[in-house]
Design an enzyme around this catalytic site. Sequence first.
Site, PDB file in Angstrom:
ATOM      1  N   LYS A  22       0.833  -1.214   0.000  1.00  0.00           N
ATOM      2  CA  LYS A  22       0.000   0.000   0.000  1.00  0.00           C
ATOM      3  C   LYS A  22       0.866   1.261   0.000  1.00  0.00           C
ATOM      4  O   LYS A  22       0.619   2.188  -0.779  1.00  0.00           O
ATOM      5  CB  LYS A  22      -0.894  -0.001   1.248  1.00  0.00           C
ATOM      6  CG  LYS A  22      -1.584   1.322   1.502  1.00  0.00           C
ATOM      7  CD  LYS A  22      -2.470   1.278   2.724  1.00  0.00           C
ATOM      8  CE  LYS A  22      -1.810   1.618   4.025  1.00  0.00           C
ATOM      9  NZ  LYS A  22      -1.468   3.035   4.209  1.00  0.00           N
ATOM     10  N   ASN A  23       1.875   1.292   0.879  1.00  0.00           N
ATOM     11  CA  ASN A  23       2.629   2.533   1.038  1.00  0.00           C
ATOM     12  C   ASN A  23       3.589   2.826  -0.110  1.00  0.00           C
ATOM     13  O   ASN A  23       4.216   3.884  -0.160  1.00  0.00           O
ATOM     14  CB  ASN A  23       3.384   2.534   2.369  1.00  0.00           C
ATOM     15  CG  ASN A  23       2.438   2.760   3.545  1.00  0.00           C
ATOM     16  OD1 ASN A  23       1.259   3.037   3.342  1.00  0.00           O
ATOM     17  ND2 ASN A  23       2.958   2.638   4.748  1.00  0.00           N
ATOM     18  N   CYS A 117      -5.517  13.180  13.587  1.00  0.00           N
ATOM     19  CA  CYS A 117      -5.413  11.787  13.181  1.00  0.00           C
ATOM     20  C   CYS A 117      -5.346  10.948  14.437  1.00  0.00           C
ATOM     21  O   CYS A 117      -4.818  11.387  15.447  1.00  0.00           O
ATOM     22  CB  CYS A 117      -4.143  11.655  12.347  1.00  0.00           C
ATOM     23  SG  CYS A 117      -3.647   9.987  12.052  1.00  0.00           S
ATOM     24  N   ARG A 122       0.515  14.425  13.560  1.00  0.00           N
ATOM     25  CA  ARG A 122       1.013  14.180  12.193  1.00  0.00           C
ATOM     26  C   ARG A 122       0.966  15.403  11.278  1.00  0.00           C
ATOM     27  O   ARG A 122       0.228  15.433  10.295  1.00  0.00           O
ATOM     28  CB  ARG A 122       0.214  13.039  11.547  1.00  0.00           C
ATOM     29  CG  ARG A 122       0.486  11.718  12.179  1.00  0.00           C
ATOM     30  CD  ARG A 122      -0.244  10.607  11.507  1.00  0.00           C
ATOM     31  NE  ARG A 122       0.506   9.984  10.449  1.00  0.00           N
ATOM     32  CZ  ARG A 122       0.108   8.893   9.791  1.00  0.00           C
ATOM     33  NH1 ARG A 122      -1.043   8.360  10.073  1.00  0.00           N
ATOM     34  NH2 ARG A 122       0.844   8.368   8.849  1.00  0.00           N
ATOM     35  N   ASP A 306       4.597   0.587  12.069  1.00  0.00           N
ATOM     36  CA  ASP A 306       3.384  -0.069  11.554  1.00  0.00           C
ATOM     37  C   ASP A 306       3.274  -1.533  11.995  1.00  0.00           C
ATOM     38  O   ASP A 306       2.276  -2.191  11.690  1.00  0.00           O
ATOM     39  CB  ASP A 306       3.341   0.018  10.018  1.00  0.00           C
ATOM     40  CG  ASP A 306       2.972   1.420   9.541  1.00  0.00           C
ATOM     41  OD1 ASP A 306       2.561   2.243  10.379  1.00  0.00           O
ATOM     42  OD2 ASP A 306       3.097   1.685   8.332  1.00  0.00           O
ATOM     43  N   ARG A 398      -8.706  -0.424   4.681  1.00  0.00           N
ATOM     44  CA  ARG A 398      -7.814   0.572   4.078  1.00  0.00           C
ATOM     45  C   ARG A 398      -6.469  -0.052   3.715  1.00  0.00           C
ATOM     46  O   ARG A 398      -5.813   0.405   2.778  1.00  0.00           O
ATOM     47  CB  ARG A 398      -7.550   1.727   5.067  1.00  0.00           C
ATOM     48  CG  ARG A 398      -8.722   2.665   5.255  1.00  0.00           C
ATOM     49  CD  ARG A 398      -8.325   3.845   6.107  1.00  0.00           C
ATOM     50  NE  ARG A 398      -7.011   4.307   5.688  1.00  0.00           N
ATOM     51  CZ  ARG A 398      -6.094   4.819   6.486  1.00  0.00           C
ATOM     52  NH1 ARG A 398      -6.326   4.957   7.771  1.00  0.00           N
ATOM     53  NH2 ARG A 398      -4.935   5.201   6.017  1.00  0.00           N
TER      54      ARG A 398
HETATM   55  C1  UD1 Z   1       4.268   6.892   6.553  1.00  0.00           C
HETATM   56  C2  UD1 Z   1       3.420   5.662   6.309  1.00  0.00           C
HETATM   57  C3  UD1 Z   1       2.874   5.128   7.619  1.00  0.00           C
HETATM   58  C4  UD1 Z   1       4.010   4.909   8.627  1.00  0.00           C
HETATM   59  C5  UD1 Z   1       4.893   6.139   8.742  1.00  0.00           C
HETATM   60  C6  UD1 Z   1       6.125   5.911   9.585  1.00  0.00           C
HETATM   61  C7  UD1 Z   1       2.561   6.054   4.083  1.00  0.00           C
HETATM   62  C8  UD1 Z   1       1.406   6.361   3.225  1.00  0.00           C
HETATM   63  N1  UD1 Z   1       2.349   6.033   5.412  1.00  0.00           N
HETATM   64  O1  UD1 Z   1       3.420   7.878   7.119  1.00  0.00           O
HETATM   65  O2  UD1 Z   1       2.196   3.906   7.362  1.00  0.00           O
HETATM   66  O3  UD1 Z   1       3.446   4.636   9.893  1.00  0.00           O
HETATM   67  O4  UD1 Z   1       5.327   6.573   7.441  1.00  0.00           O
HETATM   68  O5  UD1 Z   1       6.857   4.844   9.092  1.00  0.00           O
HETATM   69  O6  UD1 Z   1       3.657   5.796   3.601  1.00  0.00           O
HETATM   70  N2  UD1 Z   1       6.330  14.687  10.876  1.00  0.00           N
HETATM   71  C9  UD1 Z   1       6.396  16.038  11.159  1.00  0.00           C
HETATM   72  N3  UD1 Z   1       6.275  16.935  10.127  1.00  0.00           N
HETATM   73  C10 UD1 Z   1       6.081  16.539   8.840  1.00  0.00           C
HETATM   74  C11 UD1 Z   1       6.015  15.170   8.557  1.00  0.00           C
HETATM   75  C12 UD1 Z   1       6.153  14.266   9.596  1.00  0.00           C
HETATM   76  O7  UD1 Z   1       6.549  16.428  12.326  1.00  0.00           O
HETATM   77  O8  UD1 Z   1       5.970  17.394   7.962  1.00  0.00           O
HETATM   78  C13 UD1 Z   1       6.453  13.696  11.969  1.00  0.00           C
HETATM   79  C14 UD1 Z   1       5.206  12.861  12.195  1.00  0.00           C
HETATM   80  O9  UD1 Z   1       4.272  13.515  13.014  1.00  0.00           O
HETATM   81  C15 UD1 Z   1       5.763  11.604  12.826  1.00  0.00           C
HETATM   82  C16 UD1 Z   1       7.127  11.461  12.121  1.00  0.00           C
HETATM   83  O10 UD1 Z   1       7.429  12.736  11.589  1.00  0.00           O
HETATM   84  O11 UD1 Z   1       5.956  11.781  14.196  1.00  0.00           O
HETATM   85  C17 UD1 Z   1       7.163  10.435  11.022  1.00  0.00           C
HETATM   86  O12 UD1 Z   1       6.054  10.618  10.171  1.00  0.00           O
HETATM   87  P1  UD1 Z   1       6.090  10.297   8.611  1.00  0.00           P
HETATM   88  O13 UD1 Z   1       7.255   9.448   8.285  1.00  0.00           O
HETATM   89  O14 UD1 Z   1       5.920  11.569   7.871  1.00  0.00           O
HETATM   90  O15 UD1 Z   1       4.767   9.432   8.433  1.00  0.00           O
HETATM   91  P2  UD1 Z   1       3.885   9.416   7.135  1.00  0.00           P
HETATM   92  O16 UD1 Z   1       4.743   9.679   5.955  1.00  0.00           O
HETATM   93  O17 UD1 Z   1       2.653  10.230   7.346  1.00  0.00           O
END
Ligand code: UD1
Length: 419
Positions: A22-23, A117, A122, A306, A398
């Site tokens: 999925k990701n 969320c 996030r 995850d 999902r």
């Molecule tokens: C992706 C995955 C999700 C997985 C996560 C961590 C997808 C679609 N989803 O989510 O399944 O659980 O990686 O492996 O690929 N953060 C910030 N600012 C930002 C972006 C992130 O503070 O602009 C923080 C987030 O709140 C979190 C951390 O960084 O604490 C990691 O998040 P991130 O890697 O961005 O997760 P996703 O990409 O949303």
Amino acid sequence: MDKLIIQGGARLQGEIRISGAKNAALPILAATLLATSPVTVCNMPHLHDITTTMELLGRMGLELTVDEKMNVHVDSSTIREFFAPYELVRTMRASILVLGPLLARFGRADVSLPGGCAIGSRPVNLHLQGLAAMGADLSVDGGYIRATAKRLKGVDLWMDLVTVTGTENLMMAATLADGVTVIRNAAREPEVVDLANCLISMGARIEGAGTDTLRIEGVDELHGTTYEILPDRIETGTYLVAAAMTGGNVKLKNTRPALLEAVLSKLTEAGAQITSGDSWIELKMDGRRPRAVSLHTSPYPGFPTDMQAQFTALNAMAEGTGVITESVFENRFMHVLELQRMGAQIKVEGNTAIITGVPQLKSAPLMATDLRASASLVLAGLVAEGATEVERIYHIDRGYETIEEKLSNLGAQIRRVPA
Ligand code: UD1
């Protein structure tokens, strides 16, 4: 709303095939916006999040067709809108992945800000900061990110935190930028690498995928391609934990063990016997009860957040005490309250859960709260005494393709009851 009813006690046995990741599928679908000719995506998983992304692209005017082999063909030449509405983004945060490609190719995008969320705040600040550094004009108005840009320009970016979709959004944007972009402290997840490989097959110039420094030299145009999505390592890990909890013996095919080292090592520590080839993994528990394991989550190649909820469920019925620390997301212990209702002994202190296994979990009516939390409840149901009902399973749909069919094929007693 559909629910799952699981009669606990069956030992999982047999073979199943793992679906596409999925990701990886989500960013690759977003990347089709960058190509001037049609893209064909193979090994696409059948999931709600994929349907949502296809709906999102369809509403923008892209032409999407699914052939008899379930390959998805996307033609972005018919695009007429550059808009991601709140009603879709709120059901799937990964919709933010269209922002980078829209800006890079069309110079404009209106994308709803994802709301709160279930697994923490996030934010997407790092996506926005990176695009701003590349010359985009960004504002937030009425809950929407309104972005415009002439041609984005290559820059040197340092990411404050390792973010998976943040890295992906900026990498996609950089493929069409003027000059070279360097993304430091980039995410190294296999899905980032898969996206990079797909972009490279579209004509992008990307080096360093899988390391913490990506170097992207912008090109004028990307072309269509045919690309096969890598197997889902989280789906793989979830079925392995299910097998370990039930004392079962299973073989998972069409997967990639090399992507799961941290998870496999924890399963071995829990007492599982694991053998693998290039594209399969076999786990043997031979009726044994697993031993509790301790772990902390971190970006790849660390233990994946995850898979945290599934190991919490395993510890809840294992021998001994395991300590699980969640260091990627705040507030990702929603499943603990539900597991406690099944008799699990779990103490949460900040971002740490201390879990002492009980010999027998008991069934209870349960509510799914987020994708992976829901999977952990299904796993607990597989070993609980009595029939467990899991409600709000749209969360599971999902991210898990036909979970009840795959588990039934392994001998679980599980059925979906339509609302
Ligand atoms: C992706 C995955 C999700 C997985 C996560 C961590 C997808 C679609 N989803 O989510 O399944 O659980 O990686 O492996 O690929 N953060 C910030 N600012 C930002 C972006 C992130 O503070 O602009 C923080 C987030 O709140 C979190 C951390 O960084 O604490 C990691 O998040 P991130 O890697 O961005 O997760 P996703 O990409 O949303």
